[in-house]
Every structure is written in C-alpha cells, then in structure tokens.
Design a protein around this motif. Structure first.
Motif, PDB file in Angstrom:
ATOM      1  N   ILE B 116      36.179  26.337  46.999  1.00 16.56           N
ATOM      2  CA  ILE B 116      36.917  26.825  48.207  1.00 16.56           C
ATOM      3  C   ILE B 116      37.564  27.852  48.148  1.00 16.56           C
ATOM      4  O   ILE B 116      38.605  28.052  47.273  1.00 16.56           O
ATOM      5  CB  ILE B 116      37.749  25.588  48.704  1.00 16.56           C
ATOM      6  CG1 ILE B 116      37.071  23.940  48.780  1.00 16.56           C
ATOM      7  CG2 ILE B 116      38.424  25.903  50.155  1.00 16.56           C
ATOM      8  CD1 ILE B 116      36.101  24.034  49.519  1.00 16.56           C
ATOM      9  N   LEU B 119      41.698  28.385  48.379  1.00 18.28           N
ATOM     10  CA  LEU B 119      42.637  27.380  47.311  1.00 18.28           C
ATOM     11  C   LEU B 119      42.374  27.891  46.104  1.00 18.28           C
ATOM     12  O   LEU B 119      41.519  28.515  45.548  1.00 18.28           O
ATOM     13  CB  LEU B 119      41.864  25.905  47.316  1.00 18.28           C
ATOM     14  CG  LEU B 119      42.098  25.192  48.629  1.00 18.28           C
ATOM     15  CD1 LEU B 119      41.542  23.804  48.344  1.00 18.28           C
ATOM     16  CD2 LEU B 119      43.510  24.776  49.198  1.00 18.28           C
ATOM     17  N   ASP B 123      44.061  24.032  42.542  1.00 15.10           N
ATOM     18  CA  ASP B 123      44.015  22.822  43.970  1.00 15.10           C
ATOM     19  C   ASP B 123      42.511  22.669  44.180  1.00 15.10           C
ATOM     20  O   ASP B 123      42.299  21.692  44.854  1.00 15.10           O
ATOM     21  CB  ASP B 123      44.690  23.884  45.146  1.00 15.10           C
ATOM     22  CG  ASP B 123      46.202  23.421  44.945  1.00 15.10           C
ATOM     23  OD1 ASP B 123      46.571  22.631  44.218  1.00 15.10           O
ATOM     24  OD2 ASP B 123      46.866  24.347  45.667  1.00 15.10           O
ATOM     25  N   LEU B 127      42.149  19.095  44.819  1.00 11.30           N
ATOM     26  CA  LEU B 127      41.837  18.444  46.167  1.00 11.30           C
ATOM     27  C   LEU B 127      41.195  17.093  46.249  1.00 11.30           C
ATOM     28  O   LEU B 127      41.480  16.197  46.829  1.00 11.30           O
ATOM     29  CB  LEU B 127      40.931  19.611  46.807  1.00 11.30           C
ATOM     30  CG  LEU B 127      40.512  19.106  48.153  1.00 11.30           C
ATOM     31  CD1 LEU B 127      41.676  19.304  49.031  1.00 11.30           C
ATOM     32  CD2 LEU B 127      39.609  20.194  48.719  1.00 11.30           C
ATOM     33  N   LEU B 128      40.405  16.911  45.173  1.00 13.68           N
ATOM     34  CA  LEU B 128      39.575  15.376  45.368  1.00 13.68           C
ATOM     35  C   LEU B 128      40.693  14.408  45.199  1.00 13.68           C
ATOM     36  O   LEU B 128      40.578  13.302  45.749  1.00 13.68           O
ATOM     37  CB  LEU B 128      38.628  15.345  43.997  1.00 13.68           C
ATOM     38  CG  LEU B 128      37.038  15.645  44.951  1.00 13.68           C
ATOM     39  CD1 LEU B 128      36.716  17.137  44.590  1.00 13.68           C
ATOM     40  CD2 LEU B 128      35.842  14.830  44.176  1.00 13.68           C
ATOM     41  N   MET B 130      43.764  14.399  45.601  1.00 16.10           N
ATOM     42  CA  MET B 130      44.696  14.390  46.730  1.00 16.10           C
ATOM     43  C   MET B 130      43.658  13.444  48.096  1.00 16.10           C
ATOM     44  O   MET B 130      44.436  12.803  48.724  1.00 16.10           O
ATOM     45  CB  MET B 130      44.970  15.731  47.095  1.00 16.10           C
ATOM     46  CG  MET B 130      45.754  16.219  46.353  1.00 16.10           C
ATOM     47  SD  MET B 130      46.304  18.029  47.104  1.00 16.10           S
ATOM     48  CE  MET B 130      47.274  18.986  45.542  1.00 16.10           C
ATOM     49  N   LEU B 131      42.537  13.858  47.934  1.00 14.13           N
ATOM     50  CA  LEU B 131      41.818  13.107  49.265  1.00 14.13           C
ATOM     51  C   LEU B 131      41.785  11.743  49.006  1.00 14.13           C
ATOM     52  O   LEU B 131      41.628  10.947  49.921  1.00 14.13           O
ATOM     53  CB  LEU B 131      40.295  13.807  49.118  1.00 14.13           C
ATOM     54  CG  LEU B 131      40.184  15.145  49.816  1.00 14.13           C
ATOM     55  CD1 LEU B 131      38.602  15.666  49.477  1.00 14.13           C
ATOM     56  CD2 LEU B 131      40.700  15.317  51.040  1.00 14.13           C
ATOM     57  N   ASN B 136      50.529  14.676  45.166  1.00 15.29           N
ATOM     58  CA  ASN B 136      49.936  16.300  44.895  1.00 15.29           C
ATOM     59  C   ASN B 136      50.409  16.525  43.393  1.00 15.29           C
ATOM     60  O   ASN B 136      49.732  17.199  42.752  1.00 15.29           O
ATOM     61  CB  ASN B 136      50.753  17.433  45.780  1.00 15.29           C
ATOM     62  CG  ASN B 136      50.301  17.102  47.095  1.00 15.29           C
ATOM     63  OD1 ASN B 136      49.432  16.342  47.457  1.00 15.29           O
ATOM     64  ND2 ASN B 136      50.527  18.187  48.072  1.00 15.29           N
ATOM     65  N   ARG B 140      47.638  17.554  40.758  1.00  8.72           N
ATOM     66  CA  ARG B 140      47.754  18.960  39.691  1.00  8.72           C
ATOM     67  C   ARG B 140      47.853  18.712  38.548  1.00  8.72           C
ATOM     68  O   ARG B 140      47.212  19.451  37.668  1.00  8.72           O
ATOM     69  CB  ARG B 140      48.935  19.666  40.396  1.00  8.72           C
ATOM     70  CG  ARG B 140      48.619  20.398  41.871  1.00  8.72           C
ATOM     71  CD  ARG B 140      49.448  21.412  42.397  1.00  8.72           C
ATOM     72  NE  ARG B 140      49.379  21.879  43.766  1.00  8.72           N
ATOM     73  CZ  ARG B 140      49.982  21.842  44.714  1.00  8.72           C
ATOM     74  NH1 ARG B 140      51.240  20.977  44.795  1.00  8.72           N
ATOM     75  NH2 ARG B 140      49.489  22.081  46.008  1.00  8.72           N
ATOM     76  N   ARG B 175      36.176  20.081  38.941  1.00  4.14           N
ATOM     77  CA  ARG B 175      36.395  19.276  40.158  1.00  4.14           C
ATOM     78  C   ARG B 175      35.502  18.285  40.082  1.00  4.14           C
ATOM     79  O   ARG B 175      35.985  17.112  40.782  1.00  4.14           O
ATOM     80  CB  ARG B 175      35.822  20.487  41.219  1.00  4.14           C
ATOM     81  CG  ARG B 175      35.935  19.851  42.728  1.00  4.14           C
ATOM     82  CD  ARG B 175      35.734  20.667  43.483  1.00  4.14           C
ATOM     83  NE  ARG B 175      34.281  21.211  43.499  1.00  4.14           N
ATOM     84  CZ  ARG B 175      33.656  22.189  44.234  1.00  4.14           C
ATOM     85  NH1 ARG B 175      34.699  22.792  45.397  1.00  4.14           N
ATOM     86  NH2 ARG B 175      32.756  22.403  44.111  1.00  4.14           N
TER      87      ARG B 175
END
Lengths: 397, 250
Positions: B116, B119, B123, B127-128, B130-131, B136, B140, B175
């Motif tokens: 992305i 980001l 991040d 992100l995954l 977090m989703l 957070n 991280r 990721r």
C-alpha cells in the motif's frame, strides 16, 4: 486501527491541497454570494435604522420612498406634527444621481435632502461635523471616497463636504450624500434654463393664464412652475408611550396618506425590493453547489480509480467493505474540510474589496460547512460504489 | 538473517486448525451451457504443514483459477477443499466468513509486491493484524519482528517506493506472515528478481515454512527456483500431476 484515509491524504498531500484549493475558491465564491445577500439585507436595515424614523409617511397608494416614487407637498409635515403621538416629523427627499468630483470624475450616490437636527440626519459621523448652513454643504458616506473639504457638484451647484459618515447606503448599495432639504428640492425638481423659458412662453401664450383682466396671474403661475415644494416622504419619530400602529392609523385615515411602520418598511425593502436579487443569488448558490459536488465527485472518483489495485489487495487480505468505504468517505470529507477552510479564508480576505457591503455571518459559514460536507458525502457515493465493485481477484491478475 | 522469531500461531478471529491444505476432486466451470469453460477438472493436491510445493504449468492451464479457489476468492463448482480440519465453502460459508478466512488463515505473496503506497513499511505489515483486531502497538511490534527476521527492519519507516524490488518482495512476505496463517499462496513471487534474489526469497519461504509449520504453495514459471521444490504439481488442461522435485538444499 490506523486511519487509511489520513495516511493517504498525508502521502499525497500536495494533490489534496491543490484540489482543496480549487474547491475552496469555489466555496469562497459561494460564501461570498451568501455574504452579498446578507449585505443587501443589512444595508436595507441600516438605511432604516440610520434614518432614525419610527414611521414613514408617503404619498397615498405608493410604497415609497425607497421602493417607489412618492411625492408630497412639503407643508404636509406641519399637519403630521400636529397628530397625537408624533414627537418629531421632518421632510426628506431621496434621489439617485451621478455626483461629480472637482476633478471631473463622478460617482453614483443617493442624494438625501434633510433638515438639520431632524429625523433623516445621519446618526453619527466618523469625521467632520453635521450640516449647519442652509445651503451648499454636504455630508457624505466614506464609500463615496470624498474627503473633508472636498468640493463636489450636484446639478448646478458646488457643495463642500463638511462631514463623513459610515454605513449610510441606499438599498441598491449606493453611498449617500446628505445636503440641505431646500437644495435637494431644487436639485431634484429643477429644470434647465431652456425648459424654463419654453414653459414660460407656453404659459404666457395660454389665454387662460394670461388674462388682461387678472393682473399677476401669469406671474403666479410661472412662479409655481419654477419652484418646487415637493418632498418624497415625511419621517416621524414617536413620542414616548405611543405605539407605531396607534399613531400611523389616524394619519392614514385623516390625512389620506400612506404610512409605514419600521416592520412594514423592512418588509418592502427585504421581501420586495431585493427579492429578485435574492432569487438570483439563490440560483447562483444552487449552481455553485452542483458544480462543487461534480468536482468533488470527479476528483474522489478519479483518485479511487487510481487505487483500484491497492483496493483489490486490501479486499484480498480481508479488509471489510465498510473500512474501504469509510476510507473514501473520509477522504471526501477531508477534501471538503480543506476546501471549506480555504473558502472561508478567501471570502474573509476578498469581502472588504467588494464595492457593495458583503456580510459574512458565522451562521452562513456553519451552513456552508454542513452543505460542503453533505455534498462530499453524496459525491463520494460514486467512488464508493466503484471501490466496492472491485474484485479481490484483480490483485492476483 | 535473524533466526530468532516467534512463529507460533496467532489468535486470529477465525480459529486456525492444525494441518495444511487438502484438495480433492476440485472442479471449476466458468459460464453455462454451450459457452461453459471447464478451467479445473479433478484437481487433487495436498500440502502439509511446513511444506513448500511448486505449482507449475503453461499459460491457460488453470493456475490462476486454482490459486483463486485456494485463496477463497472464487467458489469451486464442485470438489472438497480442506484447510486444517475445516471444509471450506461447506456449511454455508458467508462472504464475511471467507473474508475473515483470507485475513487470518491465508497469506498472499504476489508477483509484484503490491504494497500500500501510502503506508510505511511497518504499517504495511501491521495492517493485517490490525484488521484482525490486534491493537496498533502489538501489530507494529509483530511487524517489526517480521521485518527484522527478513532483514528489512532498517527500512521500517520508509515508504514502499523507497525500497528496492527485492526489499519490497521481502516486505510482502512479511505481510503474508503477519497473521501467522497456516497457508501461504505465492503467485510468481520471484518473477521480477534475478537468480540470487529469487533463491533468497525461496530460502526465506522455506525457512518460514519450517519455523511456523506453514503450508506454502508457490505458483511459478521460474526455472531458477523449480529445483528448490521437493514436490511439484504440474497443472495442464485443468488437471494436476504430482511429481517429486529435486529439493535443492539452500
């Protein structure tokens, strides 16, 4: 959860700021248009407030003196002064004309003929003094650009500006120039010399006015033709304890005149005199809103199409549709906020430069903000629809 | 490369079951009637935990369709697909269930990294989790742990566009591993890389598979990496044939 929209805006802030600037200028124009309308209303109210009158006595069956022409004999004021509840009454004349400066330039102004110390006199001055002499002195609104001591020409005579006032403009936005009533009557109804000679000759050849057996009749008729004893209105201040309606009704009934209270005059000025302008501005506001919505929709839609692959990846890795829709919506709202701030600042900067008074009200700004955000929400639906249609398989190819 | 890394399964929203992925008699038909195209017919495949298998085949052989079925992106016409102990698409799986499955139990590595762009690297990886509802800070921390393991932690605050192709691909692997999925699907992960970098990516995938007991399926045309697989599935005309690979040691 991080704000995807916030990160995207921060990442491509230049694009957002430039787009927001363009949108902001449109919003600035919209706020200014609203300010122009508010300014017109405020000018009308200032005109009424600054005249310091409670009642306006005008010619029967007219809506004068601002919305229609009204003509009264200047001795009507005496009978009005005798009516119960009247504390003060004074004649006034209003006419709009080009007032010449000494250097030959002219400016459009509303010339007001008034009696010193009576209703109709400007309530306060920002410089100089009120009129004290019976002739050839003037008090001008600062918007005329006249300076104290400057000589200005109204019809055939020169006047010295002895005082400056502020926020004294006609309902059309023309600044006012106050001169003594007698001068104004002469200026308003005065004919040129050729016309006077022609009238005199025409009257002299009329056997009805030039009878050998009636000496002095011709002179009397000719004097009547060249002099003016008309005014446009009588302004009335009420005695303490009297209601406007209570005083207006006997004048209307017994003097066969039209009488307007403050509310009635405000109704004429705001609802009738500037109604067409208000509708015109309303149309502009609608068009600007539609154009703004189209721009926001186009920009957000284009930006979304530019991120189709990223959106596909986000969907593939399990991002909910709501999160993606929220990202687009937040970006649209962010764009709207940037645009609104730019628009508000722009409108505040350029409003004083406008020739007519532009009144920017906080309530209009708040409505503008609400409208902008609503437009952004509506405009983002197209982009959200496109994003939600993206197949996660597009990330694989 | 740093060897110390927590590869134990996370606690995702969709509970992970032990064991890799098994496909039996998978069939996928696009269209209906005269225009129907049978993209997959009787595909059978088993990939166990900690195993890296290759899926090779010419263009139009059905690789992408199979990958989409494996990735819970499209529903097969018939057949049985088991992830751990769960039969996918069985018992009325909803779109939301499939989305959660992709998020929590399947990792994706693409030919292009598709990070992305707005980001930073941390991040992108975080992100995954977090989703999936991880905080957070925890997400991280997990991302940094993976980036460290993949030797890109020094670029943690960089944007994807500031990284080389190899670094971006390593981030995309990080990721894919972020939610500790039991299965990773890699679509031509080494195509844009030179031999050295391609082998480095394969080394990482093998290492991750061993450490986290992840089943990894690598779709590839890349002759450079084919010798690294111990088992290879050839797909041709929608059917798979299994053969033993060389299993080249790193």
């Amino acid at each position: 959860m991080i704000s995807l929209a916030g990160r995207d805006i921060a990442h491509s802030w230049g694009k957002f700021v430039l787009t927001g600037l363009g949108l902001g200028l449109l919003i600035g124009v919209t706020l200014t248009m609203a300010g122009v309308y508010r300014g017109m209303v405020d000018d009308a109210q200032a005109l009424l407030t600054n005249s310091r009158a409670d009642l306006w006595v005008v010619q029967k069956d007219t809506q004068g003196p601002y919305a229609e022409s009204s003509s009264l004999k200047d001795d009507v004021v005496r009978s009005v002064r005798g009516m119960p509840g009247v504390a003060q009454a004074a004649n006034v004349t209003y006419f709009t004309m080009q007032v010449q400066r000494h250097d030959g330039d002219d400016i459009r102004a509303m010339v007001v003929g008034m009696e010193s110390g009576q209703p109709g006199e400007p309530g306060y001055l920002v410089a100089g003094r009120q009129l004290t002499r019976s002739h050839y002195e003037a008090v001008a609104d600062v918007k005329t650009g006249f300076a104290l001591g400057e000589r200005i020409r109204i019809r055939r005579h020169d006047y010295t500006v002895v005082g400056l006032t502020q926020r004294m403009v006609s309902s059309g936005g023309d600044p006012m120039v106050f001169i003594p009533l007698k001068d104004a009557q002469e200026a308003q109804f005065l004919k040129d010399n050729d016309a006077i000679i022609n009238d005199r000759t025409r009257t002299a050849t009329n056997p009805a006015f030039n009878r050998p057996g009636v000496p002095g009749l011709l002179d009397a008729v000719q004097a009547l033709q060249t002099s003016s004893h008309n005014v446009n209105a009588v302004l009335v201040q009420l005695a303490p304890g009297f209601e406007a309606g209570q005083v207006a009704e006997p004048i209307r009934r017994w003097k066969h005149l039209e009488v307007f209270t403050r509310d009635g005059m405000e109704e004429i000025l705001v609802a009738k005199l500037i109604a067409t302008s208000a509708r015109q501005i309303g149309m502009f506001l609608v068009i600007l809103a539609v154009v703004s919505a189209a721009i926001v929709a186009f920009i957000i839609y284009t930006m979304t199409l530019g991120k189709i692959r990223e959106i596909a990846v986000l969907k593939l890795i399990g991002t909910r549709n709501l999160t993606i829709a929220s990202m687009i919506l937040q970006q649209a709202l962010g764009l709207g906020l940037i645009g609104f701030v730019v628009g508000k600042v722009s409108a505040t900067i350029w409003a004083p430069v406008f020739p007519k008074f532009v009144l920017l009200l906080t309530q209009d700004a708040m409505m503008g903000l609400g409208g902008t955000l609503l437009i952004c929400v509506l405009a983002s639906t197209l982009a959200i629809r496109a994003a939600l249609k993206v197949d996660p398989a597009e990330a694989i190819g | 490369m740093t060897q110390v890394m927590d590869m134990t399964p996370a606690t995702p929203a969709t509970p992970a079951s032990a064991g890799g992925i098994r496909i039996e008699g998978l069939r996928k038909v696009y269209g209906q009637g005269d225009t129907a195209v049978e993209a997959l017919r009787n595909v059978n495949m088993t990939v166990g935990p900690g195993e890296v298998v290759g899926l090779v085949g010419p263009s139009g052989s059905g690789k992408s369709t199979l990958l989409k079925c494996l990735g819970a992106i499209i529903e097969p016409t018939s057949g049985r697909m088991t992830l751990g102990n769960d039969v996918i698409y069985d018992n009325g799986w909803t779109t939301s269930d499939l989305r959660a499955l992709r998020r929590d139990r399947i990792g994706f590595v693409f030919q292009a990294p598709y990070l992305i762009p707005f980001l930073d690297i941390t991040d992108n990886v975080a992100l995954l989790p977090m989703l999936a509802g991880v905080s957070n800070a925890q997400a991280r921390a997990r991302a940094l742990e993976l980036l460290t393991a993949l030797d890109v932690a020094h670029r943690a605050r960089a944007e994807p566009s500031q990284l080389s192709g190899g670094e971006q691909q390593r981030v995309s692997i990080a990721r894919a591993l972020a939610n500790r999925p039991p299965v990773i699907l890699a679509d031509e992960p080494t195509a844009p890389l030179d031999s050295e970098r391609a082998l480095a990516v394969m080394r990482i995938l093998n290492q991750m598979a061993r450490q986290a007991q992840t089943a990894i399926i690598v779709v590839t045309h890349d002759e450079k990496i084919i010798p690294t697989f111990k088992r290879i599935y050839h797909i041709r005309d929608g059917q798979t044939i299994e053969e033993a690979g060389q299993g080249l040691s790193f």
